[in-house]
Design a protein around this motif. Sequence first.
Motif, PDB file in Angstrom:
ATOM      1  N   PRO A   2       0.864  -1.372   0.163  1.00 44.30           N
ATOM      2  CA  PRO A   2      -0.048  -0.179  -0.081  1.00 44.30           C
ATOM      3  C   PRO A   2       0.978   1.353  -0.062  1.00 44.30           C
ATOM      4  O   PRO A   2       1.972   1.373   0.583  1.00 44.30           O
ATOM      5  N   ASP A  58      -7.289   8.780  -1.902  1.00 47.80           N
ATOM      6  CA  ASP A  58      -8.170   8.353  -3.127  1.00 47.80           C
ATOM      7  C   ASP A  58      -7.225   8.870  -4.159  1.00 47.80           C
ATOM      8  O   ASP A  58      -7.205   8.239  -5.243  1.00 47.80           O
ATOM      9  N   SER A  59      -6.331   9.899  -4.130  1.00 46.45           N
ATOM     10  CA  SER A  59      -5.222  10.259  -5.085  1.00 46.45           C
ATOM     11  C   SER A  59      -4.007   9.231  -5.236  1.00 46.45           C
ATOM     12  O   SER A  59      -3.439   8.972  -6.592  1.00 46.45           O
ATOM     13  N   LEU A  60      -4.147   8.227  -4.366  1.00 44.47           N
ATOM     14  CA  LEU A  60      -3.063   6.969  -4.250  1.00 44.47           C
ATOM     15  C   LEU A  60      -3.709   5.873  -4.682  1.00 44.47           C
ATOM     16  O   LEU A  60      -3.176   4.774  -4.684  1.00 44.47           O
ATOM     17  N   GLY A  61      -5.056   5.639  -5.042  1.00 49.09           N
ATOM     18  CA  GLY A  61      -5.922   4.619  -5.359  1.00 49.09           C
ATOM     19  C   GLY A  61      -6.893   4.307  -4.523  1.00 49.09           C
ATOM     20  O   GLY A  61      -7.525   2.969  -4.665  1.00 49.09           O
ATOM     21  N   GLY A  62      -7.298   4.776  -3.398  1.00 48.90           N
ATOM     22  CA  GLY A  62      -8.048   4.615  -2.643  1.00 48.90           C
ATOM     23  C   GLY A  62      -8.098   3.678  -1.278  1.00 48.90           C
ATOM     24  O   GLY A  62      -8.985   3.799  -0.377  1.00 48.90           O
ATOM     25  N   ARG A  63      -6.623   3.336  -1.124  1.00 55.51           N
ATOM     26  CA  ARG A  63      -6.307   2.788   0.215  1.00 55.51           C
ATOM     27  C   ARG A  63      -4.996   2.740   0.461  1.00 55.51           C
ATOM     28  O   ARG A  63      -4.285   2.820  -0.437  1.00 55.51           O
ATOM     29  N   ALA A  64      -4.727   3.178   1.843  1.00 52.32           N
ATOM     30  CA  ALA A  64      -3.379   3.530   1.858  1.00 52.32           C
ATOM     31  C   ALA A  64      -2.987   3.351   3.542  1.00 52.32           C
ATOM     32  O   ALA A  64      -4.001   3.631   4.267  1.00 52.32           O
ATOM     33  N   ARG A  86     -10.890   3.000   3.921  1.00 52.49           N
ATOM     34  CA  ARG A  86      -9.634   3.397   3.185  1.00 52.49           C
ATOM     35  C   ARG A  86      -8.308   3.722   3.739  1.00 52.49           C
ATOM     36  O   ARG A  86      -7.512   3.796   3.114  1.00 52.49           O
TER      37      ARG A  86
END
Length: 241
Positions: A2, A58-64, A86
Motif C-alpha cells: 500500500p 483517493d489520489s493514491l488509489g483509494g487505500r493507504a 480506506r
Amino acid sequence: MPPVVLVHGIRVSGTMWGPVMSSLDRPSAAVDLPGHGTRRGEPFSMDAAVSAVADAIDSLGGRALVAGLSLGGYVGIAAAERIPGRVAGLVAMGCTARNASTAWIYRSVAALAVRDPARADRISSHVLRRVLPGPAGAAMVAGGLSCEVLPQAVAAVAGHDQLAALAAYPGRVWLVNGARDPFRSDERAFLRACRDGRLILIPRRGHLGVLRDPGPLARLLGDLCDQLDRPERAVAAPSPR
C-alpha cells in the motif's frame, strides 16, 4: 504494497515530510490540512481534516497506510474511525496524551499565539530549526507556519474521543513515540483501546526527534506497510544516530 499518506503536525504543513518521502520506497502523499500550508486561512475542523486525508488516499488509489505526527496523528486516528475502509493501517506518532492531560497546555499556547500570530510564527520557526537542525528543520518551516490556526486545531482535538475512535477501528495500529516525548503519557491506555495495536518506542528521541533521521523513519514506515500484506512479525524501532 500500500502507499503512504503522511499527515503533518500543528501549524506546519506537508513539507515537513519531504525528507522522509524522499527515502520511502513506495508511492506517498503529504496532505496540507485546512488552515495550514497551501490551505492557510481555511477554518480547521476534524471533519475537514479527515476529508483532506480521504482526498489524499483517493489520489493514491483509494487505500493507504496513514501516518501522522502530533496533530497529524490525532487526525489519522479520526480518519481510521470515520473512513476505515480506506485506511489500510494507522501509524500514530507523538499523539498518545489524552485530552484532559494536555489540552490546557495547548489552549494556553494558542491563546498567546493568536495575540500576535506573525511573532508566534517567527518564534516557532526559530525553535523548530533548533530542535531539528539541518534538512529536517528546514522542511518543517518550508511551507510556512500558521500559528493563527492553533485555537481551532486544539479545540478539534479536545472535542474528539481518541480512545473510542481507536476501539472502533478494525485495522492494525502502530503507536510510535520518542522515548523522551512528554506526550506519550497515556500510551498504555491508547494501546489497550486498539483492537490490533502495537507500541514502538524510538530511543533517545523527543516529540519531534523522530523526524531527525528521516531514513530510518522511512524504513520503519515501509516495513509497516509490508506487514499489512504478510503475517505479522516483530518490528525493531529505528536506531537514532
